[in-house]
Scaffold this active site. Structure first.
Site, PDB file in Angstrom:
ATOM      1  N   TYR B 130       6.233  -8.980  14.308  1.00  0.00           N
ATOM      2  CA  TYR B 130       7.535  -8.599  14.026  1.00  0.00           C
ATOM      3  C   TYR B 130       7.766  -6.855  14.399  1.00  0.00           C
ATOM      4  O   TYR B 130       7.301  -6.591  13.238  1.00  0.00           O
ATOM      5  CB  TYR B 130       8.035  -9.477  12.415  1.00  0.00           C
ATOM      6  CG  TYR B 130       9.872  -9.215  12.295  1.00  0.00           C
ATOM      7  CD1 TYR B 130      10.162 -10.316  12.785  1.00  0.00           C
ATOM      8  CD2 TYR B 130      10.318  -8.559  12.583  1.00  0.00           C
ATOM      9  CE1 TYR B 130      11.331 -10.407  13.141  1.00  0.00           C
ATOM     10  CE2 TYR B 130      11.390  -7.979  12.171  1.00  0.00           C
ATOM     11  CZ  TYR B 130      12.303  -9.001  12.938  1.00  0.00           C
ATOM     12  OH  TYR B 130      13.317  -9.040  12.716  1.00  0.00           O
ATOM     13  N   GLN B 191      15.665 -16.365  12.462  1.00  0.00           N
ATOM     14  CA  GLN B 191      15.187 -17.072  14.071  1.00  0.00           C
ATOM     15  C   GLN B 191      13.545 -16.492  14.453  1.00  0.00           C
ATOM     16  O   GLN B 191      13.116 -17.738  15.339  1.00  0.00           O
ATOM     17  CB  GLN B 191      16.330 -17.169  14.899  1.00  0.00           C
ATOM     18  CG  GLN B 191      16.768 -16.022  15.554  1.00  0.00           C
ATOM     19  CD  GLN B 191      17.834 -15.021  14.148  1.00  0.00           C
ATOM     20  OE1 GLN B 191      17.149 -15.583  13.424  1.00  0.00           O
ATOM     21  NE2 GLN B 191      18.642 -13.954  14.516  1.00  0.00           N
ATOM     22  N   ASN B 214      14.157  -6.703   7.849  1.00  0.00           N
ATOM     23  CA  ASN B 214      15.165  -6.935   6.546  1.00  0.00           C
ATOM     24  C   ASN B 214      14.427  -8.310   5.818  1.00  0.00           C
ATOM     25  O   ASN B 214      13.272  -8.217   5.698  1.00  0.00           O
ATOM     26  CB  ASN B 214      16.467  -6.526   7.640  1.00  0.00           C
ATOM     27  CG  ASN B 214      16.156  -7.965   8.084  1.00  0.00           C
ATOM     28  OD1 ASN B 214      15.413  -8.551   8.227  1.00  0.00           O
ATOM     29  ND2 ASN B 214      17.295  -7.632   8.877  1.00  0.00           N
ATOM     30  N   SER B 237       9.523   2.146   1.190  1.00  0.00           N
ATOM     31  CA  SER B 237       7.809   2.779   1.151  1.00  0.00           C
ATOM     32  C   SER B 237       8.434   4.039  -0.382  1.00  0.00           C
ATOM     33  O   SER B 237       8.963   4.105  -0.355  1.00  0.00           O
ATOM     34  CB  SER B 237       8.458   3.927   2.851  1.00  0.00           C
ATOM     35  OG  SER B 237       7.403   3.767   2.829  1.00  0.00           O
ATOM     36  N   GLN B 259       9.485  10.540   3.607  1.00  0.00           N
ATOM     37  CA  GLN B 259       9.658   9.532   2.694  1.00  0.00           C
ATOM     38  C   GLN B 259      11.129   8.743   2.524  1.00  0.00           C
ATOM     39  O   GLN B 259      11.607   7.951   3.276  1.00  0.00           O
ATOM     40  CB  GLN B 259       8.371   9.317   1.171  1.00  0.00           C
ATOM     41  CG  GLN B 259       8.826   8.152   1.064  1.00  0.00           C
ATOM     42  CD  GLN B 259       7.496   6.507   2.378  1.00  0.00           C
ATOM     43  OE1 GLN B 259       8.052   6.191   2.950  1.00  0.00           O
ATOM     44  NE2 GLN B 259       6.302   7.828   2.758  1.00  0.00           N
ATOM     45  N   HIS B 262      13.656   6.955   5.275  1.00  0.00           N
ATOM     46  CA  HIS B 262      13.759   6.047   5.532  1.00  0.00           C
ATOM     47  C   HIS B 262      14.592   5.111   5.775  1.00  0.00           C
ATOM     48  O   HIS B 262      15.337   4.531   6.049  1.00  0.00           O
ATOM     49  CB  HIS B 262      12.383   5.278   5.686  1.00  0.00           C
ATOM     50  CG  HIS B 262      10.953   5.330   5.627  1.00  0.00           C
ATOM     51  ND1 HIS B 262      10.906   5.112   7.212  1.00  0.00           N
ATOM     52  CD2 HIS B 262      10.130   6.520   6.167  1.00  0.00           C
ATOM     53  CE1 HIS B 262       9.972   5.619   8.177  1.00  0.00           C
ATOM     54  NE2 HIS B 262       8.759   6.135   6.476  1.00  0.00           N
ATOM     55  N   GLU B 327       2.221   3.218  -1.941  1.00  0.00           N
ATOM     56  CA  GLU B 327       2.070   2.826  -1.325  1.00  0.00           C
ATOM     57  C   GLU B 327       1.354   3.816  -0.221  1.00  0.00           C
ATOM     58  O   GLU B 327       0.539   4.166   0.335  1.00  0.00           O
ATOM     59  CB  GLU B 327       3.124   2.869  -0.368  1.00  0.00           C
ATOM     60  CG  GLU B 327       3.337   2.059   1.035  1.00  0.00           C
ATOM     61  CD  GLU B 327       4.073   2.390   2.102  1.00  0.00           C
ATOM     62  OE1 GLU B 327       5.425   3.079   1.378  1.00  0.00           O
ATOM     63  OE2 GLU B 327       4.385   1.839   3.080  1.00  0.00           O
ATOM     64  N   HIS B 328       1.816   5.038  -0.755  1.00  0.00           N
ATOM     65  CA  HIS B 328       0.884   6.089   0.006  1.00  0.00           C
ATOM     66  C   HIS B 328       1.337   7.145  -1.258  1.00  0.00           C
ATOM     67  O   HIS B 328       1.682   7.431  -1.451  1.00  0.00           O
ATOM     68  CB  HIS B 328       2.244   7.159   0.924  1.00  0.00           C
ATOM     69  CG  HIS B 328       2.668   6.149   1.726  1.00  0.00           C
ATOM     70  ND1 HIS B 328       3.348   5.284   2.371  1.00  0.00           N
ATOM     71  CD2 HIS B 328       2.481   6.175   2.959  1.00  0.00           C
ATOM     72  CE1 HIS B 328       4.309   5.644   3.567  1.00  0.00           C
ATOM     73  NE2 HIS B 328       2.545   5.549   3.899  1.00  0.00           N
ATOM     74  N   ASP B 361       0.996   8.463   9.185  1.00  0.00           N
ATOM     75  CA  ASP B 361       2.029   7.291  10.067  1.00  0.00           C
ATOM     76  C   ASP B 361       1.863   7.100  11.472  1.00  0.00           C
ATOM     77  O   ASP B 361       1.798   6.059  11.985  1.00  0.00           O
ATOM     78  CB  ASP B 361       3.315   8.451   9.368  1.00  0.00           C
ATOM     79  CG  ASP B 361       3.631   7.990   8.626  1.00  0.00           C
ATOM     80  OD1 ASP B 361       3.123   6.926   7.375  1.00  0.00           O
ATOM     81  OD2 ASP B 361       4.877   8.261   7.541  1.00  0.00           O
ATOM     82  N   GLU B 415     -17.820 -34.833 -14.164  1.00  0.00           N
ATOM     83  CA  GLU B 415     -17.015 -34.617 -13.435  1.00  0.00           C
ATOM     84  C   GLU B 415     -15.861 -36.050 -12.713  1.00  0.00           C
ATOM     85  O   GLU B 415     -14.839 -35.728 -13.095  1.00  0.00           O
ATOM     86  CB  GLU B 415     -16.132 -33.595 -12.173  1.00  0.00           C
ATOM     87  CG  GLU B 415     -17.016 -32.299 -12.233  1.00  0.00           C
ATOM     88  CD  GLU B 415     -16.302 -31.198 -11.102  1.00  0.00           C
ATOM     89  OE1 GLU B 415     -16.325 -31.666 -10.354  1.00  0.00           O
ATOM     90  OE2 GLU B 415     -16.611 -29.847 -11.589  1.00  0.00           O
ATOM     91  N   HIS B 420     -19.159 -38.246  -4.734  1.00  0.00           N
ATOM     92  CA  HIS B 420     -19.998 -36.826  -4.872  1.00  0.00           C
ATOM     93  C   HIS B 420     -20.953 -37.073  -5.141  1.00  0.00           C
ATOM     94  O   HIS B 420     -22.636 -36.250  -4.765  1.00  0.00           O
ATOM     95  CB  HIS B 420     -19.235 -35.770  -5.618  1.00  0.00           C
ATOM     96  CG  HIS B 420     -17.993 -35.132  -5.039  1.00  0.00           C
ATOM     97  ND1 HIS B 420     -16.546 -36.081  -5.438  1.00  0.00           N
ATOM     98  CD2 HIS B 420     -17.491 -33.933  -4.827  1.00  0.00           C
ATOM     99  CE1 HIS B 420     -16.053 -35.350  -4.375  1.00  0.00           C
ATOM    100  NE2 HIS B 420     -16.201 -34.135  -4.237  1.00  0.00           N
TER     101      HIS B 420
END
Lengths: 429, 429
Positions: B130, B191, B214, B237, B259, B262, B327-328, B361, B415, B420
């Site tokens: 995506y 979709q 998103n 981020s 950063q 963004h 994250e970074h 990046d 068990e 088994h």
């Protein structure tokens, strides 16, 4: 029991119908789970105690009543009959030894400009393992969840196991002792998942939750995914036996039973090119089913979801297997190595006639927490790697910054991210 | 911009408030997404075309109008200015070379009884990536998602990228060409996730979906998890710069900007034991912000979610970093190797003053798809390992079946799983 033939015109649609299992979420379950999670997040211990008393029929007055001490775990182990204690320790040792081979290590290298690149591998700090209680309390699951975490170097392993009506299972507690569980609580359901995900006054917040559970547990794990890591959303258990007709049909019948006995919705499928052998396995099923204490569950499972499938040849059987992507896959053939490269999607592959799935379930070494419901197409057995994670490492040399800075600058401007470009450009001489 | 001091009595609660970000699901978004997914599952192409026209302002009459041909991807690459084409190829080559080091291999061993144990590693058959469109169309994300899949050996890589009002981004299309995307569709939102997860008449069903999006995309990925694999649920981020005061403050200010630019909800944090240096970075921020085309976004992000934090010492800074699990993470210090073992939780660690996050990046090599919102506590950068999976291998020898059969029999009876136990016992001599 359903019998299919791969040469039939309807075969693909019959196979699709056979595998169809509604794994999607139930909005009502989701709603109830969301309410429980929100309550546990807000009220902590008090909420967990209330839900536990309500759903498990216990009468705890505080979380302290719902914690098992290390002494209790140890005592449970010491109460075990000698053969069980020995078997549990032998299984744990084999599982540990196998999983040690999975441990990942940090790695790095320098490129021609002296720039260092790699990944640092570290263990998770604290994990929660969910162990089902009640009618399906499996000590082997304790080993299979806790040992990989322990091998990974996880500092704290928190076990939750519901004890409906207060009934504790000594083997489960003993397994927790053998596997090195740090703390254990007799709680279950969405309230246990919430306690582990958010933390309460008593239950510490974990970083990841693994282990199977019912629909509420699965929905709760899905809901808290992101706040904590989760292993997978488990579906009913499955076995696919791919046979060439050389294994004793009684053995194969019993292997199909050993999946079917878990649950009415468990799935047992046989693929074989030899119709006569399929008849023989069916005869074994008929002959042996009455020997089984769980024969009603087995019969229901085989009737509802089982299938004996006659295929053209072993190659076609491998193709069908890849479509099904079974959790457990027995290559019950004379020369399993020859077929192995053709099996792309399966949780675990049990090769040769001596490898009953049940040996793998308990003690061969590999994990028995495996991807179900066709998810072996994209996921793996639970392992040490699930309790480790990686951080990328980048140390750009001064020389490297000149070369990389030019590239980054062009691409960052192309994306309209001027600060990204400037940060690279500032490092240019 | 918020300024904190780790010696303040309120520091922990201030830090918690700073990091607080509602990552939980929005029930309204979930409901709309569920409806779209159900519709796409039932009606396939027709539903995808309708939602695309409605949400993206396009006027496609069939899915064919929403597919990009390989010729179109190639033409986009050929239209690029020479510097962009060169930069894109250089970045792709570095990303590929780094990721090749991540490729996992099958392994096995024999125990003392001749029992074979191991794991077979295989690639996923088909994956969907995506790629966000519109204002945040990032060609670098195409490289970072598609190249690891390609290196893993995934046979088919299906890209989806929305083109609001039909606007295509040449760099994104060119990146798909360079990265070896198999098919590409100009669709997005829930979709597109539904089309990839369930398959339509035109869009093939994939085994895993990766890449950020998103809130609708995130909710859709969460909902289809299980039907297909997903990488992670991405949040805003973040960068955490841990500085010892030796890096040019302008460089650090620009790294914080890169950063912040963004998104208004992106988070930039500086940790430093030297209050004077923190002042200097703040002065650089004030001086440089007006040079930035995206200064409004940067200012909002720094104001809402940014922080300059004075700490006692670098050790404490590492502890705070582990709590934040950014994250970074920039180790902008003279001797980053000394601190590295103390950093347990971070998506990517950028070591030394020349390593701006933006180099990572785009082109240093490591992946820029990284765990956000504290999930570096339990998850890893996107990698080749996300496009491979393992099948356990077990081939028990006749000798091994005797030993393992005893253990499995005891535990299975413990068990209450007789089938088994019997399956193991049948293999005993």
């Amino acid at each position: 029991m359903r019998r299919l033939d791969s040469t039939s015109a309807d075969f693909q649609s019959e196979l699709t119908a056979l595998l169809a299992f509604e794994t999607s979420q139930d909005p009502q379950v989701d709603q109830r789970v969301a309410a429980i999670l929100a309550d546990v997040k807000t009220r902590g211990d008090a909420a967990v105690v209330e839900y536990t008393n309500k759903f498990d029929g216990t009468s705890a007055s505080s979380m302290a009543d719902l914690e098992l001490t290390q002494a209790e775990l140890k005592a449970a182990f010491e109460r075990l009959p000698a053969d069980q204690a020995t078997a549990l320790q032998a299984a744990a040792a084999r599982v540990r030894s196998y999983h040690e081979k999975q441990k990942m290590s940090s790695w790095s290298y320098e490129d021609e400009d002296g720039t260092l690149l790699g990944q640092q591998v570290t263990a998770l700090d604290r994990v929660g393992i969910y162990v089902p209680g009640g009618k399906a309390a499996y000590p082997s699951s304790v080993l299979m969840n806790a040992i990989p975490a322990h091998v990974a170097g996880v500092a704290e392993i928190i076990m939750v196991v519901p004890t409906p009506k207060g009934e504790r299972n000594d083997l489960v507690l003993a397994a927790a002792y053998v596997a090195g569980v740090s703390r254990a609580f007799t709680i279950g359901g969405a309230q246990a998942v919430g306690a582990l995900a958010y933390g309460t006054q008593t239950v510490p917040q974990v970083d990841k939750i693994t282990g199977p559970g019912n629909a509420y547990v699965a929905a709760a794990k899905r809901a808290v995914f992101g706040v904590v890591g989760i292993d997978m959303v488990a579906g009913p258990s499955e076995i696919l036996v791919l046979a060439d007709g050389t294994t004793n049909p009684d053995w194969v019948a019993m292997d199909l039973f050993s999946q079917a006995e878990h649950d009415e919705i468990a799935q047992s499928i046989l693929l074989c090119p030899d119709a006569g052998y399929v008849d023989a396995v069916y005869a074994s099923i008929e002959k042996l089913i009455d020997t089984q204490p769980r024969k009603d569950i087995i019969a229901a499972s085989l009737k509802n979801r089982g299938a004996l499938i006659v295929v053209k040849d072993l190659d076609e059987a491998c193709e069908i297997c890849n479509y099904i992507a079974p959790e457990h896959m027995e290559l019950s053939v004379e020369n399993p190595e020859a077929l192995l490269p053709k099996i792309r999607h399966a949780g675990a592959i049990f090769m040769g006639k001596f490898t009953s799935e049940s040996l793998g379930d308990y003690c061969a070494g590999p994990n028995h927490v495996l991807p179900t419901a066709r998810s072996a197409r994209f996921s793996s057995p639970l392992g040490v790697y699930d309790f480790q994670k990686r951080s990328s490492l980048i140390k750009v040399s001064e020389v490297g910054a000149q070369k990389l800075g030019q590239i980054a600058s062009v691409l960052a401007h192309g994306e309209g991210l001027t600060a990204h470009a400037n940060a690279a450009e500032f490092r240019l001489k």
